[in-house]
Write a protein that holds these residues in place. Structure first.
Motif, mmCIF file in Angstrom:
data_model
loop_
_atom_site.group_PDB
_atom_site.id
_atom_site.type_symbol
_atom_site.label_atom_id
_atom_site.label_comp_id
_atom_site.label_asym_id
_atom_site.label_seq_id
_atom_site.Cartn_x
_atom_site.Cartn_y
_atom_site.Cartn_z
ATOM 1 N N ASP A 1 23.022 -80.860 -73.618
ATOM 2 C CA ASP A 1 22.195 -80.513 -74.770
ATOM 3 C C ASP A 1 21.523 -79.165 -74.547
ATOM 4 O O ASP A 1 21.283 -78.753 -73.411
ATOM 5 C CB ASP A 1 21.136 -81.583 -75.016
ATOM 6 C CG ASP A 1 21.741 -82.930 -75.359
ATOM 7 O OD1 ASP A 1 22.804 -82.943 -76.000
ATOM 8 O OD2 ASP A 1 21.157 -83.959 -74.963
ATOM 9 N N GLU A 2 21.203 -78.482 -75.640
ATOM 10 C CA GLU A 2 20.588 -77.170 -75.543
ATOM 11 C C GLU A 2 19.092 -77.223 -75.842
ATOM 12 O O GLU A 2 18.645 -78.009 -76.685
ATOM 13 C CB GLU A 2 21.252 -76.184 -76.516
ATOM 14 C CG GLU A 2 22.669 -75.793 -76.141
ATOM 15 C CD GLU A 2 23.208 -74.707 -77.051
ATOM 16 O OE1 GLU A 2 22.634 -74.494 -78.145
ATOM 17 O OE2 GLU A 2 24.205 -74.054 -76.681
ATOM 18 N N PHE A 3 18.338 -76.409 -75.125
ATOM 19 C CA PHE A 3 16.922 -76.199 -75.416
ATOM 20 C C PHE A 3 16.670 -74.710 -75.180
ATOM 21 O O PHE A 3 16.359 -74.282 -74.065
ATOM 22 C CB PHE A 3 16.029 -77.056 -74.528
ATOM 23 C CG PHE A 3 14.590 -77.071 -74.957
ATOM 24 C CD1 PHE A 3 14.139 -78.029 -75.851
ATOM 25 C CD2 PHE A 3 13.691 -76.114 -74.497
ATOM 26 C CE1 PHE A 3 12.806 -78.035 -76.266
ATOM 27 C CE2 PHE A 3 12.370 -76.118 -74.900
ATOM 28 C CZ PHE A 3 11.927 -77.085 -75.788
ATOM 29 N N ILE A 4 16.837 -73.912 -76.231
ATOM 30 C CA ILE A 4 16.834 -72.464 -76.115
ATOM 31 C C ILE A 4 15.457 -71.905 -76.461
ATOM 32 O O ILE A 4 14.870 -72.246 -77.490
ATOM 33 C CB ILE A 4 17.904 -71.836 -77.019
ATOM 34 C CG1 ILE A 4 19.300 -72.290 -76.558
ATOM 35 C CG2 ILE A 4 17.815 -70.311 -76.988
ATOM 36 C CD1 ILE A 4 20.427 -71.825 -77.444
ATOM 37 N N LEU A 5 14.948 -71.048 -75.580
ATOM 38 C CA LEU A 5 13.723 -70.306 -75.826
ATOM 39 C C LEU A 5 14.050 -68.817 -75.866
ATOM 40 O O LEU A 5 14.977 -68.361 -75.189
ATOM 41 C CB LEU A 5 12.689 -70.576 -74.733
ATOM 42 C CG LEU A 5 12.165 -72.010 -74.624
ATOM 43 C CD1 LEU A 5 11.215 -72.135 -73.445
ATOM 44 C CD2 LEU A 5 11.477 -72.443 -75.915
ATOM 45 N N THR A 6 13.282 -68.071 -76.646
ATOM 46 C CA THR A 6 13.505 -66.638 -76.807
ATOM 47 C C THR A 6 12.304 -65.868 -76.287
ATOM 48 O O THR A 6 11.161 -66.164 -76.655
ATOM 49 C CB THR A 6 13.745 -66.288 -78.290
ATOM 50 O OG1 THR A 6 14.908 -66.988 -78.751
ATOM 51 C CG2 THR A 6 13.961 -64.799 -78.461
ATOM 52 N N ALA A 7 12.566 -64.882 -75.439
ATOM 53 C CA ALA A 7 11.489 -64.104 -74.830
ATOM 54 C C ALA A 7 10.947 -63.047 -75.774
ATOM 55 O O ALA A 7 9.798 -62.624 -75.637
ATOM 56 C CB ALA A 7 11.989 -63.441 -73.549
ATOM 57 N N GLY A 8 11.729 -62.612 -76.733
ATOM 58 C CA GLY A 8 11.315 -61.498 -77.572
ATOM 59 C C GLY A 8 11.876 -60.201 -77.036
ATOM 60 O O GLY A 8 12.910 -60.168 -76.368
ATOM 61 N N ASP A 9 11.186 -59.097 -77.297
ATOM 62 C CA ASP A 9 11.697 -57.778 -76.921
ATOM 63 C C ASP A 9 11.481 -57.467 -75.453
ATOM 64 O O ASP A 9 12.135 -56.574 -74.901
ATOM 65 C CB ASP A 9 11.034 -56.693 -77.773
ATOM 66 C CG ASP A 9 11.366 -56.841 -79.251
ATOM 67 O OD1 ASP A 9 12.459 -57.358 -79.555
ATOM 68 O OD2 ASP A 9 10.529 -56.450 -80.087
ATOM 69 N N GLU A 10 10.550 -58.146 -74.798
ATOM 70 C CA GLU A 10 10.258 -57.859 -73.396
ATOM 71 C C GLU A 10 10.270 -59.156 -72.594
ATOM 72 O O GLU A 10 10.699 -60.192 -73.063
ATOM 73 C CB GLU A 10 8.899 -57.157 -73.275
ATOM 74 C CG GLU A 10 8.813 -55.837 -74.012
ATOM 75 C CD GLU A 10 7.479 -55.154 -73.809
ATOM 76 O OE1 GLU A 10 7.258 -54.620 -72.697
ATOM 77 O OE2 GLU A 10 6.664 -55.157 -74.743
ATOM 78 N N THR A 11 9.750 -59.077 -71.379
ATOM 79 C CA THR A 11 9.700 -60.240 -70.494
ATOM 80 C C THR A 11 8.695 -61.263 -71.012
ATOM 81 O O THR A 11 7.637 -60.910 -71.527
ATOM 82 C CB THR A 11 9.306 -59.797 -69.079
ATOM 83 O OG1 THR A 11 10.329 -58.940 -68.560
ATOM 84 C CG2 THR A 11 9.145 -60.998 -68.149
ATOM 85 N N SER A 12 9.030 -62.552 -70.856
ATOM 86 C CA SER A 12 8.115 -63.636 -71.206
ATOM 87 C C SER A 12 7.995 -64.590 -70.032
ATOM 88 O O SER A 12 8.972 -64.879 -69.344
ATOM 89 C CB SER A 12 8.619 -64.405 -72.429
ATOM 90 O OG SER A 12 7.815 -65.557 -72.663
ATOM 91 N N ALA A 13 6.776 -65.092 -69.812
ATOM 92 C CA ALA A 13 6.571 -66.170 -68.855
ATOM 93 C C ALA A 13 6.999 -67.490 -69.490
ATOM 94 O O ALA A 13 6.907 -67.672 -70.699
ATOM 95 C CB ALA A 13 5.107 -66.246 -68.434
ATOM 96 N N TYR A 14 7.490 -68.407 -68.668
ATOM 97 C CA TYR A 14 7.868 -69.746 -69.135
ATOM 98 C C TYR A 14 7.356 -70.788 -68.156
ATOM 99 O O TYR A 14 7.086 -70.501 -66.984
ATOM 100 C CB TYR A 14 9.392 -69.879 -69.274
ATOM 101 C CG TYR A 14 10.112 -69.953 -67.947
ATOM 102 C CD1 TYR A 14 10.270 -71.170 -67.269
ATOM 103 C CD2 TYR A 14 10.610 -68.810 -67.341
ATOM 104 C CE1 TYR A 14 10.906 -71.238 -66.035
ATOM 105 C CE2 TYR A 14 11.250 -68.868 -66.114
ATOM 106 C CZ TYR A 14 11.393 -70.079 -65.463
ATOM 107 O OH TYR A 14 12.009 -70.146 -64.239
#
Length: 199
Positions: free
Chosen positions: A92-105
């Motif tokens: 299964d997929e669980f996709i997150l998007t960081a945006g234009d730069e780096t993102s913490a998760y």
């Protein structure tokens, strides 16, 4: 070896190490930090048996900067990513998007490595340290710029940096529900005392 390959290897190594070592004792070099491979020497009381290994990541520079185990033996992985990343190691997929730069998760897994939940704050946020108190509350540090909503749930907890960049300290409960956020001018290390106070 590229940074991405190295960081993904470290994520797999740290997750597999936590899953595989049972009835072990740890010796620290005395600085009390967790989540860094240079800080602890694990000495199993019995032979280590491989349990499992999981991978996740995208095409960007993805890192796993801290791994903690909560009171229910769930695994918490804290780090950074770029672009789109599927955080579910299963089919299964669980996709997150960081945006234009780096993102913490922050991603939470069962003791068997199955995804429970994951969230990202978006650009620009950068993971720092992670710590847990005895009740399983989660404390996270890092840095950010721009206006960021630090509440991963339906609420809004927006903060702006004091300068171009600021340090943040966030508290979540054991179910990863938002508690509070505190912007700071500076700070690198993180510790939690027996009363649940962050230092």
């Amino acid at each position: 070896m590229t940074n991405r390959i190295l960081s993904l290897f470290m994520a797999v190594f740290l997750l597999a190490l936590v899953a595989c070592v049972e009835n072990s004792t740890a010796k620290s070099n005395g600085n009390g930090e967790n989540g860094e491979t240079s800080q602890n020497i694990v000495q199993p009381d019995k032979p280590v048996v491989h349990g499992w290994a999981k991978t996740f990541g995208g095409i960007g520079n993805d890192t796993a900067d801290g791994v903690m185990v909560d009171p229910d033996s769930n695994l918490l992985v804290y780090g950074n990513f770029q672009g789109d990343v599927d955080f579910n190691p299963s089919d299964d997929e669980f996709i997150l998007t960081a945006g234009d730069e780096t993102s913490a998760y922050l991603a939470k897994f069962t003791p068997d490595g199955e995804l429970i939940s994951a969230f990202a704050w978006g650009s620009f946020t950068e993971a720092g340290k992670i710590a847990l108190d005895s009740s399983g509350n989660v404390f996270l540090t890092g840095r950010f710029k721009g206006t960021i909503d630090f509440d991963p749930g339906p609420g809004i907890a927006e903060e702006k940096p004091m300068f171009q960049y600021s340090i943040f300290l966030v508290k979540l409960d054991k179910e990863l529900n938002f508690q509070w956020v505190q912007p700071m001018v500076s700070g690198r290390n993180l510790a939690v005392d027996n009363m649940g106070n962050s230092i």
